[in-house]
Write a protein that holds these residues in place. Structure first.
Motif, PDB file in Angstrom:
ATOM      1  N   MET A  31       0.824  -1.199   0.000  1.00 45.85           N
ATOM      2  CA  MET A  31       0.000   0.000   0.000  1.00 45.85           C
ATOM      3  C   MET A  31       0.862   1.255   0.000  1.00 45.85           C
ATOM      4  O   MET A  31       1.974   1.267   0.527  1.00 45.85           O
ATOM      5  CB  MET A  31      -0.908   0.013   1.237  1.00 45.85           C
ATOM      6  N   HIS A  32       0.329   2.305  -0.591  1.00 37.66           N
ATOM      7  CA  HIS A  32       0.976   3.605  -0.469  1.00 37.66           C
ATOM      8  C   HIS A  32       0.998   4.027   1.003  1.00 37.66           C
ATOM      9  O   HIS A  32       0.073   3.735   1.769  1.00 37.66           O
ATOM     10  CB  HIS A  32       0.227   4.667  -1.276  1.00 37.66           C
ATOM     11  N   ASP A  33       2.056   4.703   1.402  1.00 37.88           N
ATOM     12  CA  ASP A  33       2.242   5.181   2.779  1.00 37.88           C
ATOM     13  C   ASP A  33       1.945   6.677   2.789  1.00 37.88           C
ATOM     14  O   ASP A  33       2.755   7.482   2.353  1.00 37.88           O
ATOM     15  CB  ASP A  33       3.685   4.903   3.200  1.00 37.88           C
ATOM     16  N   PHE A  34       0.759   7.057   3.295  1.00 39.49           N
ATOM     17  CA  PHE A  34       0.354   8.463   3.176  1.00 39.49           C
ATOM     18  C   PHE A  34      -0.228   9.022   4.471  1.00 39.49           C
ATOM     19  O   PHE A  34      -0.905  10.049   4.474  1.00 39.49           O
ATOM     20  CB  PHE A  34      -0.685   8.618   2.056  1.00 39.49           C
ATOM     21  N   PHE A  35       0.035   8.407   5.623  1.00 41.53           N
ATOM     22  CA  PHE A  35      -0.650   8.801   6.849  1.00 41.53           C
ATOM     23  C   PHE A  35      -0.276  10.195   7.344  1.00 41.53           C
ATOM     24  O   PHE A  35      -1.016  10.797   8.106  1.00 41.53           O
ATOM     25  CB  PHE A  35      -0.421   7.756   7.956  1.00 41.53           C
ATOM     26  N   THR A  36       0.881  10.746   6.947  1.00 45.24           N
ATOM     27  CA  THR A  36       1.221  12.117   7.341  1.00 45.24           C
ATOM     28  C   THR A  36       1.081  13.101   6.184  1.00 45.24           C
ATOM     29  O   THR A  36       1.500  14.249   6.290  1.00 45.24           O
ATOM     30  CB  THR A  36       2.657  12.188   7.891  1.00 45.24           C
ATOM     31  N   ASP A 147     -10.887  10.510   9.703  1.00 44.32           N
ATOM     32  CA  ASP A 147     -10.442   9.133   9.888  1.00 44.32           C
ATOM     33  C   ASP A 147      -9.648   8.967  11.187  1.00 44.32           C
ATOM     34  O   ASP A 147      -8.543   8.445  11.206  1.00 44.32           O
ATOM     35  CB  ASP A 147      -9.605   8.669   8.689  1.00 44.32           C
ATOM     36  N   TRP A 148     -10.244   9.412  12.299  1.00 46.38           N
ATOM     37  CA  TRP A 148      -9.631   9.266  13.615  1.00 46.38           C
ATOM     38  C   TRP A 148     -10.459   8.307  14.467  1.00 46.38           C
ATOM     39  O   TRP A 148     -11.684   8.250  14.341  1.00 46.38           O
ATOM     40  CB  TRP A 148      -9.531  10.620  14.316  1.00 46.38           C
ATOM     41  N   SER A 159      -4.822   8.243  14.453  1.00 46.90           N
ATOM     42  CA  SER A 159      -5.178   8.190  13.041  1.00 46.90           C
ATOM     43  C   SER A 159      -5.377   6.743  12.626  1.00 46.90           C
ATOM     44  O   SER A 159      -4.562   5.871  12.947  1.00 46.90           O
ATOM     45  CB  SER A 159      -4.076   8.825  12.194  1.00 46.90           C
ATOM     46  N   ALA A 160      -6.468   6.486  11.917  1.00 44.68           N
ATOM     47  CA  ALA A 160      -6.771   5.116  11.474  1.00 44.68           C
ATOM     48  C   ALA A 160      -6.201   4.821  10.093  1.00 44.68           C
ATOM     49  O   ALA A 160      -6.526   3.789   9.494  1.00 44.68           O
ATOM     50  CB  ALA A 160      -8.280   4.889  11.481  1.00 44.68           C
ATOM     51  N   MET A 161      -5.359   5.711   9.556  1.00 42.82           N
ATOM     52  CA  MET A 161      -4.755   5.459   8.251  1.00 42.82           C
ATOM     53  C   MET A 161      -3.899   4.194   8.286  1.00 42.82           C
ATOM     54  O   MET A 161      -3.852   3.425   7.333  1.00 42.82           O
ATOM     55  CB  MET A 161      -3.886   6.654   7.843  1.00 42.82           C
TER      56      MET A 161
END
Length: 522
Positions: A31-36, A147-148, A159-161
Protein backbone atom coordinates in the motif's frame (compact mmCIF):
# COMPACT_ATOMS: atom_id res chain seq x y z
CA UNK A 1 -10.73 25.63 -11.09
CA UNK A 2 -12.67 22.37 -10.83
CA UNK A 3 -10.77 19.78 -8.82
CA UNK A 4 -11.27 16.32 -7.31
CA UNK A 5 -10.57 15.84 -3.60
CA UNK A 6 -9.06 12.73 -2.03
CA UNK A 7 -5.50 12.94 -3.36
CA UNK A 8 -2.40 12.32 -1.19
CA UNK A 9 1.37 12.03 -1.42
CA UNK A 10 3.00 8.68 -0.77
CA UNK A 11 5.97 8.88 1.63
CA UNK A 12 7.64 5.92 -0.09
CA UNK A 13 7.45 6.63 -3.82
CA UNK A 14 6.66 10.36 -3.33
CA UNK A 15 3.97 9.97 -5.99
CA UNK A 16 0.68 11.88 -6.18
CA UNK A 17 -2.18 9.38 -5.98
CA UNK A 18 -5.93 9.11 -5.44
CA UNK A 19 -6.39 7.63 -1.96
CA UNK A 20 -10.06 6.86 -2.61
CA UNK A 21 -9.80 5.52 -6.14
CA UNK A 22 -9.30 2.02 -7.49
CA UNK A 23 -5.91 0.36 -7.21
CA UNK A 24 -3.40 2.12 -5.03
CA UNK A 25 -0.44 -0.30 -4.96
CA UNK A 26 3.06 1.07 -4.37
CA UNK A 27 6.57 -0.34 -4.77
CA UNK A 28 6.50 -4.13 -4.52
CA UNK A 29 2.71 -4.22 -4.52
CA UNK A 30 2.31 -2.85 -0.99
CA UNK A 31 0.00 0.00 0.00
CA UNK A 32 0.98 3.61 -0.47
CA UNK A 33 2.24 5.18 2.78
CA UNK A 34 0.35 8.46 3.18
CA UNK A 35 -0.65 8.80 6.85
CA UNK A 36 1.22 12.12 7.34
CA UNK A 37 0.38 13.53 3.91
CA UNK A 38 -1.32 16.86 3.40
CA UNK A 39 -4.69 16.66 1.64
CA UNK A 40 -4.65 17.62 -2.03
CA UNK A 41 -6.98 18.09 -4.99
CA UNK A 42 -6.39 17.14 -8.63
CA UNK A 43 -7.60 19.58 -11.32
CA UNK A 44 -9.96 17.90 -13.78
CA UNK A 45 -12.46 18.87 -16.43
CA UNK A 46 -11.85 22.16 -18.26
CA UNK A 47 -8.20 23.07 -17.56
CA UNK A 48 -7.06 26.38 -16.11
CA UNK A 49 -5.21 28.71 -18.52
CA UNK A 50 -1.59 27.59 -18.63
CA UNK A 51 -2.25 24.17 -17.07
CA UNK A 52 -0.80 21.10 -18.77
CA UNK A 53 -3.34 18.55 -20.04
CA UNK A 54 -2.83 14.87 -20.81
CA UNK A 55 -2.69 13.33 -17.34
CA UNK A 56 -4.65 10.36 -16.00
CA UNK A 57 -5.12 8.24 -12.87
CA UNK A 58 -3.61 4.79 -13.31
CA UNK A 59 -6.02 1.93 -12.53
CA UNK A 60 -3.26 -0.10 -10.85
CA UNK A 61 -1.15 2.30 -8.77
CA UNK A 62 -3.74 5.15 -8.60
CA UNK A 63 -0.95 7.65 -9.31
CA UNK A 64 -1.33 10.64 -11.59
CA UNK A 65 0.76 9.91 -14.67
CA UNK A 66 1.37 11.54 -18.04
CA UNK A 67 -0.48 9.60 -20.74
CA UNK A 68 1.81 10.53 -23.63
CA UNK A 69 4.14 7.57 -23.05
CA UNK A 70 3.56 4.07 -21.59
CA UNK A 71 5.61 4.68 -18.48
CA UNK A 72 6.06 1.97 -15.88
CA UNK A 73 3.73 0.96 -13.07
CA UNK A 74 4.37 -0.88 -9.80
CA UNK A 75 4.16 -4.29 -11.57
CA UNK A 76 6.83 -3.24 -14.08
CA UNK A 77 4.28 -3.03 -16.90
CA UNK A 78 2.83 0.15 -18.47
CA UNK A 79 0.24 2.20 -16.63
CA UNK A 80 -3.41 1.48 -17.42
CA UNK A 81 -6.11 4.14 -17.71
CA UNK A 82 -9.89 3.81 -17.92
CA UNK A 83 -11.16 4.22 -21.47
CA UNK A 84 -13.65 6.87 -20.42
CA UNK A 85 -11.81 8.01 -17.30
CA UNK A 86 -11.51 11.56 -16.01
CA UNK A 87 -9.22 13.99 -17.82
CA UNK A 88 -6.76 15.64 -15.41
CA UNK A 89 -4.43 18.58 -15.80
CA UNK A 90 -1.48 19.83 -13.75
CA UNK A 91 -0.76 23.45 -12.80
CA UNK A 92 2.51 24.79 -14.20
CA UNK A 93 4.53 27.13 -11.99
CA UNK A 94 3.48 28.66 -8.66
CA UNK A 95 -0.22 29.13 -7.90
CA UNK A 96 -2.22 30.49 -4.98
CA UNK A 97 -3.38 27.76 -2.55
CA UNK A 98 -1.15 25.19 -4.26
CA UNK A 99 2.08 23.52 -3.13
CA UNK A 100 5.02 23.91 -5.57
CA UNK A 101 7.98 21.59 -6.08
CA UNK A 102 6.34 18.77 -8.03
CA UNK A 103 8.04 17.15 -11.03
CA UNK A 104 7.40 14.67 -13.84
CA UNK A 105 9.53 11.53 -13.87
CA UNK A 106 10.64 10.65 -17.40
CA UNK A 107 11.02 6.98 -16.44
CA UNK A 108 7.72 6.03 -14.79
CA UNK A 109 5.80 9.09 -16.11
CA UNK A 110 4.35 9.84 -12.64
CA UNK A 111 4.01 13.20 -10.91
CA UNK A 112 6.17 13.18 -7.76
CA UNK A 113 7.30 15.53 -5.01
CA UNK A 114 10.63 16.87 -6.26
CA UNK A 115 11.55 18.22 -2.82
CA UNK A 116 12.20 14.59 -1.82
CA UNK A 117 14.84 13.32 -4.27
CA UNK A 118 14.95 9.93 -2.50
CA UNK A 119 11.53 8.96 -3.87
CA UNK A 120 11.52 5.43 -5.31
CA UNK A 121 10.65 5.07 -8.98
CA UNK A 122 8.67 2.10 -10.30
CA UNK A 123 11.28 1.74 -13.04
CA UNK A 124 14.03 1.31 -10.43
CA UNK A 125 16.24 3.72 -8.53
CA UNK A 126 15.27 7.33 -7.94
CA UNK A 127 12.92 9.41 -10.05
CA UNK A 128 14.48 11.31 -12.97
CA UNK A 129 13.17 14.88 -13.46
CA UNK A 130 15.19 15.55 -16.61
CA UNK A 131 13.03 17.58 -19.00
CA UNK A 132 10.33 18.23 -16.38
CA UNK A 133 8.53 21.51 -15.88
CA UNK A 134 7.92 22.87 -12.37
CA UNK A 135 4.42 21.92 -11.21
CA UNK A 136 2.11 22.87 -8.33
CA UNK A 137 -0.69 20.84 -6.73
CA UNK A 138 -3.78 22.44 -5.12
CA UNK A 139 -3.98 22.03 -1.33
CA UNK A 140 -7.01 21.49 0.86
CA UNK A 141 -6.19 24.35 3.20
CA UNK A 142 -8.78 23.84 5.96
CA UNK A 143 -11.36 21.10 6.49
CA UNK A 144 -12.35 18.19 8.73
CA UNK A 145 -10.22 15.06 8.62
CA UNK A 146 -12.63 12.20 9.29
CA UNK A 147 -10.44 9.13 9.89
CA UNK A 148 -9.63 9.27 13.61
CA UNK A 149 -10.46 6.64 16.25
CA UNK A 150 -10.11 6.06 19.98
CA UNK A 151 -7.55 3.44 21.03
CA UNK A 152 -9.04 1.40 23.87
CA UNK A 153 -5.55 0.42 25.09
CA UNK A 154 -3.74 3.76 25.54
CA UNK A 155 -7.01 5.78 25.37
CA UNK A 156 -5.43 8.10 22.78
CA UNK A 157 -6.97 9.72 19.70
CA UNK A 158 -5.20 8.01 16.81
CA UNK A 159 -5.18 8.19 13.04
CA UNK A 160 -6.77 5.12 11.47
CA UNK A 161 -4.76 5.46 8.25
CA UNK A 162 -2.40 2.78 9.63
CA UNK A 163 -2.14 0.81 12.86
CA UNK A 164 0.44 2.98 14.60
CA UNK A 165 2.44 1.98 17.70
CA UNK A 166 0.85 1.55 21.14
CA UNK A 167 1.82 0.04 24.51
CA UNK A 168 4.79 -2.38 24.42
CA UNK A 169 5.18 -1.87 20.66
CA UNK A 170 1.79 -3.39 19.84
CA UNK A 171 -0.63 -1.80 17.40
CA UNK A 172 -3.41 0.55 18.46
CA UNK A 173 -6.79 -1.14 18.89
CA UNK A 174 -10.26 0.31 18.56
CA UNK A 175 -13.43 -1.61 19.31
CA UNK A 176 -15.89 1.26 19.74
CA UNK A 177 -16.79 1.57 16.05
CA UNK A 178 -16.91 5.36 16.42
CA UNK A 179 -15.04 7.56 13.97
CA UNK A 180 -14.05 11.11 14.83
CA UNK A 181 -13.38 14.33 12.90
CA UNK A 182 -10.54 16.72 13.69
CA UNK A 183 -10.27 20.14 12.05
CA UNK A 184 -7.03 21.21 10.37
CA UNK A 185 -5.70 24.34 8.72
CA UNK A 186 -7.79 26.87 10.67
CA UNK A 187 -9.08 27.39 14.20
CA UNK A 188 -12.69 27.99 15.18
CA UNK A 189 -13.65 30.10 18.17
CA UNK A 190 -13.47 27.89 21.25
CA UNK A 191 -10.82 25.57 19.77
CA UNK A 192 -7.12 25.27 20.58
CA UNK A 193 -4.58 25.08 17.71
CA UNK A 194 -1.15 23.49 17.86
CA UNK A 195 -1.97 19.78 17.65
CA UNK A 196 0.08 17.52 15.37
CA UNK A 197 0.10 13.90 14.20
CA UNK A 198 3.12 11.91 15.36
CA UNK A 199 4.58 10.08 12.37
CA UNK A 200 5.70 7.16 14.56
CA UNK A 201 2.85 6.33 16.95
CA UNK A 202 0.08 8.02 14.87
CA UNK A 203 -1.41 9.76 17.93
CA UNK A 204 -2.64 13.36 18.13
CA UNK A 205 -0.02 15.29 20.12
CA UNK A 206 0.28 18.84 21.45
CA UNK A 207 3.28 20.75 20.11
CA UNK A 208 3.49 22.73 23.40
CA UNK A 209 6.39 20.58 24.67
CA UNK A 210 8.40 17.48 23.77
CA UNK A 211 6.66 14.24 24.60
CA UNK A 212 7.68 10.60 24.88
CA UNK A 213 6.47 8.31 22.08
CA UNK A 214 5.34 4.67 22.34
CA UNK A 215 7.59 3.96 19.34
CA UNK A 216 10.62 5.12 21.32
CA UNK A 217 12.30 8.49 21.78
CA UNK A 218 10.38 11.70 21.27
CA UNK A 219 7.40 12.25 18.97
CA UNK A 220 8.23 13.14 15.36
CA UNK A 221 5.88 15.21 13.23
CA UNK A 222 7.42 14.94 9.73
CA UNK A 223 4.99 16.84 7.46
CA UNK A 224 2.01 16.82 9.81
CA UNK A 225 -0.97 19.07 9.24
CA UNK A 226 -1.78 21.48 12.08
CA UNK A 227 -4.97 20.48 13.89
CA UNK A 228 -7.27 22.19 16.40
CA UNK A 229 -9.52 20.75 19.12
CA UNK A 230 -12.47 22.28 21.08
CA UNK A 231 -10.96 23.52 24.34
CA UNK A 232 -12.56 24.34 27.71
CA UNK A 233 -15.99 24.39 26.07
CA UNK A 234 -18.13 21.29 25.63
CA UNK A 235 -20.33 21.43 22.51
CA UNK A 236 -23.45 19.32 23.05
CA UNK A 237 -22.82 17.61 19.68
CA UNK A 238 -19.22 16.66 20.53
CA UNK A 239 -17.85 14.03 22.91
CA UNK A 240 -16.43 15.52 26.13
CA UNK A 241 -14.00 13.80 28.47
CA UNK A 242 -10.76 14.20 26.50
CA UNK A 243 -7.65 15.40 28.34
CA UNK A 244 -4.07 16.45 27.59
CA UNK A 245 -1.30 14.40 29.19
CA UNK A 246 1.47 16.63 30.52
CA UNK A 247 4.07 13.87 30.17
CA UNK A 248 3.63 12.42 26.68
CA UNK A 249 1.63 15.42 25.32
CA UNK A 250 -1.04 13.22 23.71
CA UNK A 251 -4.80 13.74 23.74
CA UNK A 252 -6.51 10.83 25.49
CA UNK A 253 -9.99 9.93 26.65
CA UNK A 254 -10.54 9.89 30.42
CA UNK A 255 -14.21 8.91 30.46
CA UNK A 256 -13.53 5.24 31.25
CA UNK A 257 -10.06 5.04 32.75
CA UNK A 258 -6.69 6.77 32.67
CA UNK A 259 -4.60 5.01 30.06
CA UNK A 260 -0.95 3.93 30.15
CA UNK A 261 1.57 6.63 29.26
CA UNK A 262 4.71 6.01 27.16
CA UNK A 263 6.61 8.17 29.67
CA UNK A 264 5.77 5.63 32.40
CA UNK A 265 2.83 4.77 34.64
CA UNK A 266 -0.47 6.45 33.66
CA UNK A 267 -1.28 9.65 31.74
CA UNK A 268 -1.03 12.84 33.79
CA UNK A 269 -4.19 14.95 33.38
CA UNK A 270 -3.49 17.22 36.35
CA UNK A 271 -3.43 20.37 34.17
CA UNK A 272 -7.22 20.06 34.18
CA UNK A 273 -8.00 21.48 30.73
CA UNK A 274 -11.08 19.92 29.13
CA UNK A 275 -11.23 18.94 25.45
CA UNK A 276 -14.00 17.60 23.21
CA UNK A 277 -13.89 15.78 19.88
CA UNK A 278 -16.60 15.77 17.21
CA UNK A 279 -17.79 12.35 16.00
CA UNK A 280 -18.13 12.00 12.24
CA UNK A 281 -21.85 11.45 12.59
CA UNK A 282 -24.64 11.38 15.16
CA UNK A 283 -28.05 9.74 14.82
CA UNK A 284 -29.50 12.60 12.75
CA UNK A 285 -26.45 13.70 10.77
CA UNK A 286 -23.06 15.41 10.85
CA UNK A 287 -22.50 17.63 13.91
CA UNK A 288 -20.74 20.99 14.06
CA UNK A 289 -23.23 23.15 12.12
CA UNK A 290 -24.17 26.55 13.57
CA UNK A 291 -26.43 29.54 12.75
CA UNK A 292 -24.75 32.88 12.01
CA UNK A 293 -26.55 35.74 13.79
CA UNK A 294 -25.75 38.16 10.93
CA UNK A 295 -26.42 36.39 7.64
CA UNK A 296 -28.68 33.71 9.25
CA UNK A 297 -26.96 31.04 7.15
CA UNK A 298 -25.95 27.60 8.39
CA UNK A 299 -22.15 27.35 8.68
CA UNK A 300 -19.83 24.46 9.58
CA UNK A 301 -18.45 26.04 12.74
CA UNK A 302 -16.38 22.99 13.69
CA UNK A 303 -13.81 23.91 10.99
CA UNK A 304 -13.57 27.68 11.42
CA UNK A 305 -15.70 30.78 11.91
CA UNK A 306 -15.78 31.27 8.13
CA UNK A 307 -16.40 34.56 6.33
CA UNK A 308 -19.77 36.31 6.52
CA UNK A 309 -21.39 38.60 3.95
CA UNK A 310 -19.89 41.71 5.58
CA UNK A 311 -16.35 40.35 5.14
CA UNK A 312 -15.85 39.54 8.83
CA UNK A 313 -16.21 36.20 10.59
CA UNK A 314 -19.62 34.61 11.09
CA UNK A 315 -21.14 35.32 14.50
CA UNK A 316 -22.10 31.85 15.76
CA UNK A 317 -22.70 33.01 19.35
CA UNK A 318 -25.62 31.31 21.03
CA UNK A 319 -26.42 29.04 18.09
CA UNK A 320 -28.14 25.73 18.60
CA UNK A 321 -26.22 22.62 17.55
CA UNK A 322 -27.52 21.59 14.12
CA UNK A 323 -27.07 18.27 12.31
CA UNK A 324 -27.04 17.77 8.51
CA UNK A 325 -27.31 14.35 6.88
CA UNK A 326 -24.59 13.46 4.40
CA UNK A 327 -23.31 10.53 2.34
CA UNK A 328 -26.65 8.82 1.91
CA UNK A 329 -29.47 11.34 1.93
CA UNK A 330 -32.53 10.33 3.94
CA UNK A 331 -36.03 9.89 2.53
CA UNK A 332 -37.93 13.17 2.28
CA UNK A 333 -34.80 15.27 1.90
CA UNK A 334 -33.66 17.49 -0.97
CA UNK A 335 -30.16 16.54 -2.05
CA UNK A 336 -27.45 18.47 -3.92
CA UNK A 337 -26.51 20.54 -0.87
CA UNK A 338 -22.81 21.19 -0.41
CA UNK A 339 -20.35 22.84 1.98
CA UNK A 340 -18.45 25.85 0.62
CA UNK A 341 -14.94 25.73 2.06
CA UNK A 342 -14.44 29.47 1.59
CA UNK A 343 -17.41 30.85 3.57
CA UNK A 344 -18.20 27.59 5.49
CA UNK A 345 -21.91 27.82 4.55
CA UNK A 346 -24.25 25.08 3.36
CA UNK A 347 -25.41 26.02 -0.14
CA UNK A 348 -27.40 24.38 -2.93
CA UNK A 349 -26.12 23.50 -6.39
CA UNK A 350 -22.96 22.15 -7.87
CA UNK A 351 -21.43 19.75 -8.36
CA UNK A 352 -18.46 22.09 -8.00
CA UNK A 353 -19.57 25.74 -8.15
CA UNK A 354 -22.89 27.58 -7.69
CA UNK A 355 -24.48 30.59 -6.04
CA UNK A 356 -22.65 33.65 -4.72
CA UNK A 357 -20.04 33.49 -1.97
CA UNK A 358 -18.99 36.29 0.40
CA UNK A 359 -16.74 37.96 -2.20
CA UNK A 360 -19.11 37.74 -5.18
CA UNK A 361 -17.45 34.66 -6.69
CA UNK A 362 -19.34 31.34 -6.80
CA UNK A 363 -19.36 29.02 -3.82
CA UNK A 364 -16.62 26.38 -4.09
CA UNK A 365 -17.82 22.85 -3.32
CA UNK A 366 -14.71 20.98 -4.48
CA UNK A 367 -13.94 19.81 -0.91
CA UNK A 368 -17.53 18.90 0.06
CA UNK A 369 -19.37 15.66 0.53
CA UNK A 370 -23.02 15.54 -0.58
CA UNK A 371 -25.68 16.62 1.94
CA UNK A 372 -29.46 16.52 2.13
CA UNK A 373 -31.93 18.74 4.00
CA UNK A 374 -35.38 17.53 5.04
CA UNK A 375 -38.58 18.86 3.44
CA UNK A 376 -40.85 15.92 4.23
CA UNK A 377 -40.56 13.53 7.19
CA UNK A 378 -38.90 16.18 9.38
CA UNK A 379 -36.52 14.92 12.06
CA UNK A 380 -37.92 14.61 15.56
CA UNK A 381 -37.26 17.81 17.50
CA UNK A 382 -36.06 19.56 14.34
CA UNK A 383 -36.32 23.27 13.69
CA UNK A 384 -38.56 24.42 10.82
CA UNK A 385 -38.36 27.81 9.12
CA UNK A 386 -35.28 27.28 6.94
CA UNK A 387 -35.32 28.28 3.26
CA UNK A 388 -33.04 28.46 0.23
CA UNK A 389 -32.02 31.92 -0.99
CA UNK A 390 -32.45 32.12 -4.78
CA UNK A 391 -29.63 34.69 -5.05
CA UNK A 392 -26.73 33.23 -3.04
CA UNK A 393 -28.09 29.64 -2.74
CA UNK A 394 -27.37 29.29 1.01
CA UNK A 395 -29.69 27.65 3.51
CA UNK A 396 -30.83 30.46 5.81
CA UNK A 397 -33.26 30.76 8.71
CA UNK A 398 -36.53 32.53 7.92
CA UNK A 399 -38.60 31.99 11.05
CA UNK A 400 -41.48 34.18 12.15
CA UNK A 401 -40.36 37.63 13.28
CA UNK A 402 -36.76 37.04 12.17
CA UNK A 403 -35.16 39.41 9.60
CA UNK A 404 -34.10 37.89 6.27
CA UNK A 405 -30.36 38.05 6.98
CA UNK A 406 -27.52 39.37 4.84
CA UNK A 407 -27.25 38.22 1.24
CA UNK A 408 -24.75 38.99 -1.53
CA UNK A 409 -22.69 42.09 -0.82
CA UNK A 410 -23.93 42.29 2.77
CA UNK A 411 -26.49 45.00 1.97
CA UNK A 412 -29.62 43.25 0.70
CA UNK A 413 -31.65 40.57 2.49
CA UNK A 414 -32.01 37.00 1.27
CA UNK A 415 -34.65 36.26 -1.35
CA UNK A 416 -36.60 33.10 -0.53
CA UNK A 417 -38.99 33.28 -3.50
CA UNK A 418 -40.19 29.82 -4.45
CA UNK A 419 -38.23 28.02 -1.76
CA UNK A 420 -39.82 25.13 0.11
CA UNK A 421 -39.60 25.14 3.90
CA UNK A 422 -36.84 22.92 5.28
CA UNK A 423 -36.48 21.41 8.74
CA UNK A 424 -33.02 21.02 10.25
CA UNK A 425 -32.22 18.48 12.97
CA UNK A 426 -31.10 19.87 16.32
CA UNK A 427 -28.99 18.13 18.96
CA UNK A 428 -31.10 18.42 22.12
CA UNK A 429 -29.83 20.07 25.27
CA UNK A 430 -29.24 17.67 28.14
CA UNK A 431 -32.22 17.19 30.40
CA UNK A 432 -32.08 19.31 33.59
CA UNK A 433 -31.25 17.21 36.65
CA UNK A 434 -34.15 16.54 39.03
CA UNK A 435 -34.69 19.06 41.87
CA UNK A 436 -32.89 18.17 45.11
CA UNK A 437 -33.58 20.79 47.77
CA UNK A 438 -31.42 23.33 46.02
CA UNK A 439 -32.56 26.32 44.01
CA UNK A 440 -31.41 28.85 41.46
CA UNK A 441 -32.80 32.34 40.98
CA UNK A 442 -31.93 33.90 37.64
CA UNK A 443 -32.34 37.50 36.47
CA UNK A 444 -31.81 38.17 32.75
CA UNK A 445 -31.07 41.62 31.31
CA UNK A 446 -29.11 43.18 28.46
CA UNK A 447 -26.34 43.91 30.97
CA UNK A 448 -25.84 40.52 32.61
CA UNK A 449 -27.26 37.15 33.58
CA UNK A 450 -27.34 37.11 37.39
CA UNK A 451 -27.49 33.74 39.15
CA UNK A 452 -28.16 33.23 42.87
CA UNK A 453 -27.95 29.72 44.30
CA UNK A 454 -29.14 28.37 47.63
CA UNK A 455 -29.32 25.06 49.45
CA UNK A 456 -25.84 23.78 48.54
CA UNK A 457 -23.13 22.58 50.92
CA UNK A 458 -21.57 25.12 53.25
CA UNK A 459 -18.34 26.69 51.96
CA UNK A 460 -18.03 24.10 49.21
CA UNK A 461 -16.97 24.39 45.54
CA UNK A 462 -19.81 24.66 43.03
CA UNK A 463 -19.46 24.22 39.27
CA UNK A 464 -21.94 26.38 37.33
CA UNK A 465 -22.40 25.34 33.69
CA UNK A 466 -23.98 27.61 31.07
CA UNK A 467 -25.19 25.52 28.11
CA UNK A 468 -26.05 27.74 25.13
CA UNK A 469 -26.82 26.11 21.80
CA UNK A 470 -23.86 23.87 21.06
CA UNK A 471 -21.43 25.25 23.66
CA UNK A 472 -20.91 24.73 27.40
CA UNK A 473 -18.89 27.22 29.48
CA UNK A 474 -18.29 26.91 33.19
CA UNK A 475 -17.64 29.01 36.29
CA UNK A 476 -16.03 27.58 39.44
CA UNK A 477 -17.49 29.19 42.58
CA UNK A 478 -17.48 28.59 46.35
CA UNK A 479 -20.59 28.89 48.50
CA UNK A 480 -20.78 30.91 51.69
CA UNK A 481 -21.45 29.52 55.16
CA UNK A 482 -25.17 29.20 54.37
CA UNK A 483 -24.61 27.23 51.14
CA UNK A 484 -25.43 30.17 48.87
CA UNK A 485 -23.58 31.85 46.00
CA UNK A 486 -23.97 34.88 43.74
CA UNK A 487 -22.62 35.07 40.20
CA UNK A 488 -22.93 37.68 37.44
CA UNK A 489 -22.16 36.65 33.87
CA UNK A 490 -21.08 39.25 31.29
CA UNK A 491 -21.21 40.01 28.41
CA UNK A 492 -24.56 38.69 27.21
CA UNK A 493 -26.46 38.64 23.91
CA UNK A 494 -30.15 38.15 23.06
CA UNK A 495 -31.08 34.47 23.11
CA UNK A 496 -31.83 32.65 19.87
CA UNK A 497 -34.65 30.07 19.67
CA UNK A 498 -34.00 27.39 22.25
CA UNK A 499 -32.44 29.75 24.80
CA UNK A 500 -30.02 28.11 27.20
CA UNK A 501 -29.65 26.12 30.39
CA UNK A 502 -27.84 26.74 33.71
CA UNK A 503 -26.78 23.79 35.86
CA UNK A 504 -25.12 24.21 39.27
CA UNK A 505 -23.56 21.18 41.00
CA UNK A 506 -21.49 20.91 44.20
CA UNK A 507 -18.97 18.21 45.11
CA UNK A 508 -21.53 16.23 47.10
CA UNK A 509 -23.77 15.93 44.05
CA UNK A 510 -26.39 18.54 44.99
CA UNK A 511 -27.71 20.12 41.79
CA UNK A 512 -30.10 22.82 40.61
CA UNK A 513 -30.99 24.14 37.16
CA UNK A 514 -32.85 26.93 35.38
CA UNK A 515 -33.65 27.75 31.77
CA UNK A 516 -32.51 30.97 30.06
CA UNK A 517 -35.07 32.52 27.74
CA UNK A 518 -34.20 36.13 26.91
CA UNK A 519 -30.43 36.61 27.27
CA UNK A 520 -27.48 34.20 27.26
CA UNK A 521 -23.71 34.57 27.86
CA UNK A 522 -21.81 35.74 24.80
Amino acid sequence: MDAQKGWRKCNRCQGFFNAFGVGGACIGGGMHDFFTSAEYKAPWGTPEPGAQEGWGACLKCACLAAKGAPGMCNDLTPHEFAEFGAHYSVLVGPHTSARPGWRWCNKCQCLWDGSHPTGQCYAGGAHDATGSLEYSVPLVEAALQRDWQWCNTCQGLVSAMQAGVCLNGAQHTSSSGTWYSVAFGDTATGSQPGWLLCAKCLTLVSESAEGTCFAGGMHEFAESLTYSVPFDVEPVDAQPGWRHCGKCQTLSYAGFEVGPCPAGDLHDHSAGSRYSVFPNSLAQGQPGWRLCRKCLALALGSVSDGVCRDGTAHDLTGSRAYLISGNGVMEGAENNWNWCHRCQCLAHGGPSFAGICHDGAPHDFTESESYGVQIESPPEGGEAGWRRCVVCNVLAFNGSGVPDGLCAGGASPHDFTGSPEFTVAVQALPEPPPPAGTSLTVAESADAVVVDGAGFGSETPVEVSFIVGGVTTEADLVTDGQGAFHHERRPVVPALPGGGLIIARDQAGAVASRRLKDFVPA
